[in-house]
Design a protein around this motif. Structure first.
Motif, PDB file in Angstrom:
ATOM      1  N   ARG A 103       0.845  -1.198   0.000  1.00  0.00           N
ATOM      2  CA  ARG A 103       0.000   0.000   0.000  1.00  0.00           C
ATOM      3  C   ARG A 103       0.884   1.254   0.000  1.00  0.00           C
ATOM      4  N   ASP A 151      -5.072   2.559  -4.976  1.00  0.00           N
ATOM      5  CA  ASP A 151      -5.337   1.330  -4.228  1.00  0.00           C
ATOM      6  C   ASP A 151      -5.700   0.194  -5.182  1.00  0.00           C
ATOM      7  N   ASP A 152      -6.547   0.489  -6.145  1.00  0.00           N
ATOM      8  CA  ASP A 152      -6.960  -0.509  -7.130  1.00  0.00           C
ATOM      9  C   ASP A 152      -5.789  -0.895  -8.039  1.00  0.00           C
ATOM     10  N   GLU A 154      -2.602  -0.837  -7.433  1.00  0.00           N
ATOM     11  CA  GLU A 154      -1.594  -1.660  -6.751  1.00  0.00           C
ATOM     12  C   GLU A 154      -1.888  -3.147  -6.948  1.00  0.00           C
ATOM     13  N   LEU A 155      -3.152  -3.510  -6.842  1.00  0.00           N
ATOM     14  CA  LEU A 155      -3.539  -4.915  -6.983  1.00  0.00           C
ATOM     15  C   LEU A 155      -3.526  -5.354  -8.443  1.00  0.00           C
ATOM     16  N   ARG A 156      -4.041  -4.512  -9.324  1.00  0.00           N
ATOM     17  CA  ARG A 156      -4.042  -4.863 -10.752  1.00  0.00           C
ATOM     18  C   ARG A 156      -2.614  -5.032 -11.269  1.00  0.00           C
ATOM     19  N   ARG A 159      -1.352  -8.475 -10.486  1.00  0.00           N
ATOM     20  CA  ARG A 159      -1.939  -9.477 -11.393  1.00  0.00           C
ATOM     21  C   ARG A 159      -1.261  -9.435 -12.764  1.00  0.00           C
ATOM     22  N   ARG A 186       0.050  -8.331  -1.157  1.00  0.00           N
ATOM     23  CA  ARG A 186       0.229  -6.910  -0.871  1.00  0.00           C
ATOM     24  C   ARG A 186       0.348  -6.697   0.629  1.00  0.00           C
ATOM     25  N   GLU A 195      -2.160  -9.243   2.412  1.00  0.00           N
ATOM     26  CA  GLU A 195      -3.213  -9.797   1.554  1.00  0.00           C
ATOM     27  C   GLU A 195      -2.568 -10.757   0.564  1.00  0.00           C
ATOM     28  N   MET A 197      -3.236 -13.317  -2.877  1.00  0.00           N
ATOM     29  CA  MET A 197      -4.137 -13.518  -4.007  1.00  0.00           C
ATOM     30  C   MET A 197      -4.597 -14.968  -4.061  1.00  0.00           C
ATOM     31  N   ARG A 202      -8.551 -12.710  -6.381  1.00  0.00           N
ATOM     32  CA  ARG A 202      -8.943 -11.778  -5.320  1.00  0.00           C
ATOM     33  C   ARG A 202      -7.865 -11.749  -4.246  1.00  0.00           C
ATOM     34  N   PHE A 203      -7.707 -10.599  -3.618  1.00  0.00           N
ATOM     35  CA  PHE A 203      -6.735 -10.470  -2.537  1.00  0.00           C
ATOM     36  C   PHE A 203      -7.461 -10.548  -1.201  1.00  0.00           C
TER      37      PHE A 203
END
Length: 220
Positions: A103, A151-152, A154-156, A159, A186, A195, A197, A202-203
């Motif tokens: 984050r 925030d979004d 970081e996760l994408r 992936r 993450r 978190e 995956m 999904r995390f």
């Protein structure tokens, strides 16, 4: 002249860690055999060895801006992350590859906001984030605020890096034969939450048993 901070730290390392575990260091001098490769961010606040409480020789770690896996580009240029990845898979025979994001990632923020524009190296390095950033904006809408977007993203980004990993033939082969498993994660700097995956992309939070609760169960 060595900076005072580093000299003090080295002295503490020799006294508190090295001297007490000389046998481990002597064995490590003969070679390394980590089971896990971690591709993490260069951010000074996110140390994979500290997060996973790993000792010397346990993790093979590659860190770069925004914990990116670059595209597979066999063009003869200098590719530090790709070289480390090849060494980890082909020579060290690692069993797991973890793309570890976090984050409040400055690199992700720079890609999302255009803050890296005009820089000599950073802007080009962040190019692989462009498709993930476009996806995030399309999914969240034009009026999305900066914090939500980052925030979004970081996760994408994690992936997308995992997908790019499979673009390396030697990684794809290792995954297909079951020798290597890919993971995305993450870390939360402020709360220490991790978190992981799942199989659906999904995390989800990694749940750990509270030490006090574990002790109570043992004595019940």
């Amino acid at each position: 002249m060595i900076p005072d901070q580093l000299k003090t730290g080295y002295a503490q390392f020799r006294a508190e860690r090295f001297e007490k575990k000389q046998r481990i260091w002597r064995n490590l001098a003969k070679g390394q055999s980590p089971r896990v490769l971690v591709i993490g961010c260069a951010d000074s606040r996110v140390d994979p060895a500290a997060i996973f409480n790993a000792g010397p020789g346990e993790l093979f770690i590659v860190r770069n801006v925004a914990n990116l896996v670059p595209p597979y580009e066999p063009d003869g240029a200098h590719h530090g992350v790709s070289a480390a990845l090849e060494f980890a898979v082909k020579s060290l025979k690692v069993e797991h590859i973890v793309v570890l994001g976090h984050r409040q990632c400055g690199g992700v923020h720079a890609a999302a906001t255009g803050a890296a524009k005009g820089t000599q190296f950073i802007e080009r390095w962040l190019d692989p984030l462009a498709p993930a950033c476009a996806e995030a904006r399309a999914a969240l809408g034009a009026d999305v605020d900066e914090e939500t977007l980052c925030d979004d993203l970081e996760l994408r980004s994690i992936r997308h890096s995992l997908v790019r990993l499979t673009g390396f033939p030697f990684v794809a082969e290792a995954v297909e034969t079951g020798r290597v498993t890919l993971h995305g994660a993450r870390f939360g700097i402020a709360d220490g939450a991790l978190e992981w995956m799942d199989g659906e992309g999904r995390f989800v939070p990694v749940e750990i048993e509270d030490a006090d609760d574990a002790g109570a169960e043992e004595h019940s």
